[in-house]
Design a protein around this motif. Structure first.
Motif, PDB file in Angstrom:
ATOM      1  N   VAL A  31       0.771  -1.174  -0.435  1.00  0.00           N
ATOM      2  CA  VAL A  31      -0.106   0.186  -0.217  1.00  0.00           C
ATOM      3  C   VAL A  31       0.557   1.638   0.004  1.00  0.00           C
ATOM      4  N   GLN A  32       2.254   1.329   0.581  1.00  0.00           N
ATOM      5  CA  GLN A  32       2.836   2.082   0.967  1.00  0.00           C
ATOM      6  C   GLN A  32       3.500   2.216  -0.114  1.00  0.00           C
ATOM      7  N   VAL A  33       4.044   1.235  -0.957  1.00  0.00           N
ATOM      8  CA  VAL A  33       4.660   1.664  -2.104  1.00  0.00           C
ATOM      9  C   VAL A  33       4.332   2.405  -3.367  1.00  0.00           C
ATOM     10  N   GLU A  34       3.180   1.694  -3.233  1.00  0.00           N
ATOM     11  CA  GLU A  34       1.763   2.075  -4.425  1.00  0.00           C
ATOM     12  C   GLU A  34       1.569   3.455  -4.472  1.00  0.00           C
ATOM     13  N   SER A  35       1.506   4.798  -2.777  1.00  0.00           N
ATOM     14  CA  SER A  35       1.237   5.469  -2.365  1.00  0.00           C
ATOM     15  C   SER A  35       1.999   6.675  -2.546  1.00  0.00           C
ATOM     16  N   SER A  48       4.698   5.482  -4.748  1.00  0.00           N
ATOM     17  CA  SER A  48       5.017   5.565  -6.850  1.00  0.00           C
ATOM     18  C   SER A  48       4.539   6.630  -7.108  1.00  0.00           C
ATOM     19  N   ARG A  49       3.349   7.456  -6.788  1.00  0.00           N
ATOM     20  CA  ARG A  49       2.393   8.529  -6.943  1.00  0.00           C
ATOM     21  C   ARG A  49       3.098   9.068  -6.841  1.00  0.00           C
ATOM     22  N   GLU A  50       3.294   9.583  -5.887  1.00  0.00           N
ATOM     23  CA  GLU A  50       4.687  10.441  -5.708  1.00  0.00           C
ATOM     24  C   GLU A  50       5.917  11.301  -6.224  1.00  0.00           C
ATOM     25  N   PHE A  51       6.434   9.845  -6.528  1.00  0.00           N
ATOM     26  CA  PHE A  51       7.981   9.279  -6.726  1.00  0.00           C
ATOM     27  C   PHE A  51       7.839   8.907  -8.524  1.00  0.00           C
ATOM     28  N   PRO A  52       8.167   9.105  -9.125  1.00  0.00           N
ATOM     29  CA  PRO A  52       7.976   8.747 -10.761  1.00  0.00           C
ATOM     30  C   PRO A  52       8.892   7.534 -10.680  1.00  0.00           C
ATOM     31  N   VAL A  53      10.261   8.194 -10.106  1.00  0.00           N
ATOM     32  CA  VAL A  53      11.204   7.328 -10.522  1.00  0.00           C
ATOM     33  C   VAL A  53      11.378   6.046  -9.685  1.00  0.00           C
ATOM     34  N   LEU A  54      10.544   6.033  -8.543  1.00  0.00           N
ATOM     35  CA  LEU A  54       9.919   4.524  -7.941  1.00  0.00           C
ATOM     36  C   LEU A  54       9.544   3.971  -8.415  1.00  0.00           C
ATOM     37  N   GLN A  55       8.086   4.292  -9.046  1.00  0.00           N
ATOM     38  CA  GLN A  55       6.873   3.647  -9.725  1.00  0.00           C
ATOM     39  C   GLN A  55       8.174   3.032 -11.475  1.00  0.00           C
ATOM     40  N   ARG A  56       8.565   4.117 -11.948  1.00  0.00           N
ATOM     41  CA  ARG A  56       9.467   3.325 -12.687  1.00  0.00           C
ATOM     42  C   ARG A  56      10.459   2.328 -12.507  1.00  0.00           C
ATOM     43  N   HIS A  57      10.816   2.677 -11.495  1.00  0.00           N
ATOM     44  CA  HIS A  57      11.748   1.057 -11.072  1.00  0.00           C
ATOM     45  C   HIS A  57      11.013   0.175 -10.572  1.00  0.00           C
TER      46      HIS A  57
END
Length: 253
Positions: free
Chosen positions: A130-134, A136-145
């Motif tokens: 849940v926190q990873v998803e949350s 990820s929306r704030e940090f596009p670089v994390l979402q891409r990762h």
């Protein structure tokens, strides 16, 4: 620091006193966290790590059928993932080491479809999805990762299917040893020496080979001077020959 013991696993909550092992100060962060984030961003990513969990050798981090809640970054140790075949036998689906992520199998159906078992005493960082998803929306670089990790898993599975479908026993074992040494070298270990944390039987299960075939192939590699084997210690003497065997351009007889 608070810790409790359950089912052979020790769980340690992160507090200011133990934050030094969180993402911002972890020497494995480049392997399991995105590159290109500054110190402030990494400090904010520390909240991803809810706790660390110790998993003793032979214990399961999660079971097939367990509700999916978190991803797990392996901090120390070695794991295997496996599923039960129709006749009840174990089918090994992968081996994972420090800096790699476990738990991606649970994203699709919100349940894990495999067991994750420690092959030696290990420690993982628990990252609630849940926190990873949350974040990820704030940090596009994390979402891409995260997408890159999932994509790598798909590529790995396709590679295993190719391995099982088209390769001879020698090619499968050569590919397996080359893959292990490559992954270990990224972590600063030797490209020519490794300790196998898994048994010959587990290697056979993963490669779709019988135990006898795995043992015979190790012996052939050894007799040909390609590797040197002392129980679970393997020394790669001729990596070029391994590469040629993997590519189907050579045989050790």
């Amino acid at each position: 620091m608070q810790a409790h013991q359950a089912h052979g696993e020790a769980v340690t909550s992160l507090t200011p006193a133990t934050i030094k092992v969180a993402c911002s100060n972890c020497n494995l962060r480049e392997l399991c966290m995105p590159v290109g984030m500054d110190a402030d961003d990494l400090q904010r990513l520390d909240v991803l790590v809810a706790n660390r969990r110790k998993v003793l050798r032979g214990d399961r981090l999660f079971h097939a059928g367990d509700t999916f809640t978190s991803l797990y970054a392996i901090r120390t140790g070695f794991f295997k993932t496996s599923v039960a075949s129709e006749d009840g036998r174990e089918q090994v689906t992968g081996f994972q080491m420090a800096g790699e992520i476990l738990g991606l199998d649970g994203i699709v159906h919100d349940r894990h479809d495999c067991d994750a078992i420690a092959l030696e005493d290990a420690e993982v960082c628990v990252m609630p999805f849940v926190q990873v998803e949350s974040l990820s929306r704030e940090f596009p670089v994390l979402q891409r990762h995260v997408h890159k990790i999932m994509s790598r898993e798909i590529v790995r599975e396709n590679g295993v299917m190719l391995l099982l479908g088209n390769m001879r026993a020698e090619e499968r074992l050569a590919a397996f040893l080359l893959n292990l040494t490559q992954r270990l070298s990224v972590r600063g270990f030797s490209r020519s020496q490794l300790v196998l944390r898994m048994t010959r039987e587990e290697i056979g299960s993963y490669l779709g080979l019988k135990l006898e075939t795995v043992s015979r192939t190790f012996s052939r590699f050894s007799e040909a001077g390609i590797i040197e084997v002392k129980q679970r210690q393997v020394k790669i003497l001729q990596p070029d020959m391994l590469n040629q065997i993997f590519n189907g351009a050579a045989s050790c007889g």
